[in-house]
Design a protein around this motif. Structure first.
Motif, PDB file in Angstrom:
ATOM      1  N   PRO A 143       0.765  -1.253   0.000  1.00 56.47           N
ATOM      2  CA  PRO A 143       0.000   0.000   0.000  1.00 56.47           C
ATOM      3  C   PRO A 143       0.797   1.305   0.000  1.00 56.47           C
ATOM      4  O   PRO A 143       0.697   2.095  -0.944  1.00 56.47           O
ATOM      5  N   LEU A 144       1.580   1.581   1.042  1.00 55.16           N
ATOM      6  CA  LEU A 144       2.239   2.892   1.104  1.00 55.16           C
ATOM      7  C   LEU A 144       3.345   3.018   0.069  1.00 55.16           C
ATOM      8  O   LEU A 144       3.427   4.026  -0.644  1.00 55.16           O
ATOM      9  N   LEU A 151       1.698   7.298  -7.394  1.00 53.38           N
ATOM     10  CA  LEU A 151       1.366   8.722  -7.358  1.00 53.38           C
ATOM     11  C   LEU A 151       2.426   9.548  -8.079  1.00 53.38           C
ATOM     12  O   LEU A 151       2.114  10.491  -8.811  1.00 53.38           O
ATOM     13  N   GLY A 152       3.678   9.190  -7.893  1.00 51.80           N
ATOM     14  CA  GLY A 152       4.751   9.938  -8.550  1.00 51.80           C
ATOM     15  C   GLY A 152       4.851   9.701 -10.039  1.00 51.80           C
ATOM     16  O   GLY A 152       5.372  10.549 -10.776  1.00 51.80           O
ATOM     17  N   LEU A 153       4.344   8.564 -10.506  1.00 51.68           N
ATOM     18  CA  LEU A 153       4.486   8.198 -11.918  1.00 51.68           C
ATOM     19  C   LEU A 153       3.188   8.314 -12.705  1.00 51.68           C
ATOM     20  O   LEU A 153       3.122   7.910 -13.864  1.00 51.68           O
ATOM     21  N   VAL A 247       9.953  14.600  -9.420  1.00 49.18           N
ATOM     22  CA  VAL A 247       9.062  14.164  -8.349  1.00 49.18           C
ATOM     23  C   VAL A 247       9.901  13.866  -7.105  1.00 49.18           C
ATOM     24  O   VAL A 247      10.778  13.013  -7.134  1.00 49.18           O
ATOM     25  N   VAL A 248       9.607  14.581  -6.026  1.00 42.06           N
ATOM     26  CA  VAL A 248      10.356  14.433  -4.782  1.00 42.06           C
ATOM     27  C   VAL A 248       9.603  13.471  -3.859  1.00 42.06           C
ATOM     28  O   VAL A 248       8.413  13.650  -3.606  1.00 42.06           O
ATOM     29  N   VAL A 249      10.312  12.471  -3.349  1.00 41.35           N
ATOM     30  CA  VAL A 249       9.705  11.527  -2.417  1.00 41.35           C
ATOM     31  C   VAL A 249      10.283  11.705  -1.020  1.00 41.35           C
ATOM     32  O   VAL A 249       9.570  11.758  -0.028  1.00 41.35           O
ATOM     33  N   PHE A 278       6.963  18.350  -8.043  1.00 43.30           N
ATOM     34  CA  PHE A 278       5.936  18.134  -7.031  1.00 43.30           C
ATOM     35  C   PHE A 278       6.361  17.001  -6.107  1.00 43.30           C
ATOM     36  O   PHE A 278       7.294  16.252  -6.398  1.00 43.30           O
ATOM     37  N   MET A 279       5.687  16.915  -4.973  1.00 48.83           N
ATOM     38  CA  MET A 279       5.974  15.878  -3.990  1.00 48.83           C
ATOM     39  C   MET A 279       4.932  14.772  -4.083  1.00 48.83           C
ATOM     40  O   MET A 279       3.732  15.043  -4.139  1.00 48.83           O
ATOM     41  N   ALA A 280       5.387  13.524  -4.061  1.00 52.98           N
ATOM     42  CA  ALA A 280       4.472  12.386  -4.069  1.00 52.98           C
ATOM     43  C   ALA A 280       4.076  12.094  -2.625  1.00 52.98           C
ATOM     44  O   ALA A 280       4.745  11.329  -1.920  1.00 52.98           O
ATOM     45  N   ASP A 281       2.998  12.708  -2.169  1.00 51.00           N
ATOM     46  CA  ASP A 281       2.564  12.611  -0.773  1.00 51.00           C
ATOM     47  C   ASP A 281       1.350  11.694  -0.679  1.00 51.00           C
ATOM     48  O   ASP A 281       0.204  12.132  -0.680  1.00 51.00           O
TER      49      ASP A 281
END
Length: 337
Positions: A143-144, A151-153, A247-249, A278-281
């Motif tokens: 999941p996480l 989300l980032g891709l 994309v920043v993780v 953007f950040m993948a939050d």
């Protein structure tokens, strides 16, 4: 012969409770009240969970600056008493408004907390059916980490060039596979001992960061998924096409500021450059259920498979977190019940 009375339903459960910040030893394995599902909630008997940086950052209350932020660990004491952001298990009971699930269903979810316990309540809108071809252990790895990668891709198009910095960790191993599932040409960055692993999960090219600096080899990418945070924002933008996406993780851990400082400094320059940042939050994402459904499709189609580094029994969660904190896990660290 007298009838044997039915056993009363168990009212307590085992859980690792976090009462103060500190090392893994502060987690207290104890009996607490078993949760009761609300009207729109599902009670899940946890069969497996996982550990990840999200958990130990909350456990230690680090970086300290995060305690001042909304949704952070909490200023003086932990805001979350039971950690564990990933859950795979079996539905035990449902609230009166729940229509999609019933007792006995095999499910998985990212409830953000509560996984380090025998039972957890999850809102129906956050729960999805477990992929049929995965064990509970494998499903708990998804999941996480996989949600963050997805989300980032999400905007990747077939034929684009994607670079994954930190390709051998929990998020990275999913990211390489998801980018390939989207039809991208994928380059993974990792250390020497993980080169073969990253290649085996589908990377078209693997860069060993101990031998080559990916920001100075002259290659350009449409998207950089930066999990390791090992290079500065300007250096990362150098590897992107003029309209590429950064994309920043995360980034290197620190007691006071990092990785928050690295993330915020990278995002701060976004309005002033041509590339998108953007950040993948995934924690604040409102579409995690749909993301789990999408991931299930990839998994059941054979396009994505969880990579598990180590598995620990429930009683050894502190040891699992200690290993995760070392930062050397190749793939996910999971817990079985």
């Amino acid at each position: 012969m007298a009838a044997v009375p039915a056993m009363a339903e168990e009212k307590v459960m085992k859980a690792f409770v976090l009462r103060s910040y500190g090392s893994p030893e502060v987690l207290d394995l104890t009996d607490i009240d078993k949760p009761v599902p609300g009207e729109d909630e599902v009670l899940v008997r946890v069969r497996a969970t996982s550990v990840q940086p999200y958990d130990w950052h909350f456990m230690r209350g680090e970086p300290y600056v995060a305690r001042l932020m909304g949704g952070g660990p909490g200023l003086r004491k932990p805001r979350i008493a039971i950690l564990g952001a990933d859950v795979a298990g079996v539905v035990e009971a449902v609230g009166k408004d729940v229509t999609e699930f019933r007792p006995g269903d095999e499910v998985f979810a990212m409830p953000k907390q509560g996984g380090f316990a025998e039972y957890v309540c999850v809102r129906e809108g956050e729960l999805a059916r477990k992929p049929k071809n995965l064990s509970f252990e494998q499903a708990a790895a998804v999941p996480l980490a996989a949600g963050t990668a997805l989300l980032g891709l999400r905007d990747v198009q077939p034929g684009q060039r994607v670079l994954v910095n930190g390709a051998s960790g929990g998020v990275g191993t999913f990211a390489v596979q998801i980018a390939k599932a989207f039809g991208a040409e994928v380059t993974g960055v990792c250390g020497t001992r993980n080169v073969d692993l990253v290649r085996s999960i589908g990377a078209d090219e693997v860069i060993d960061y101990t031998k080559e600096d990916f920001t100075r080899n002259g290659r350009r990418y449409d998207l950089l998924l930066d999990i390791a945070g090992s290079r500065s924002g300007p250096a990362c933008r150098r590897v992107l096409t003029p309209k590429g996406t950064h994309v920043v993780v995360g980034g290197p851990a620190g007691r006071w500021l990092q990785p928050v400082g690295h993330v915020f400094s990278t995002l701060a320059v976004s309005p002033f450059v041509s590339q998108r940042t953007f950040m993948a939050d995934v924690v604040r994402c409102t579409e995690n259920k749909q993301n789990l459904v999408t991931l299930t499709e990839f998994i059941e189609d054979g396009k994505v498979t969880p990579v598990i580094d180590r598995s620990y029994p429930f009683e050894e969660i502190p040891a699992a977190i200690r290993y995760q904190e070392e930062g050397h896990a190749s793939g996910k660290v999971v817990i079985t019940m």
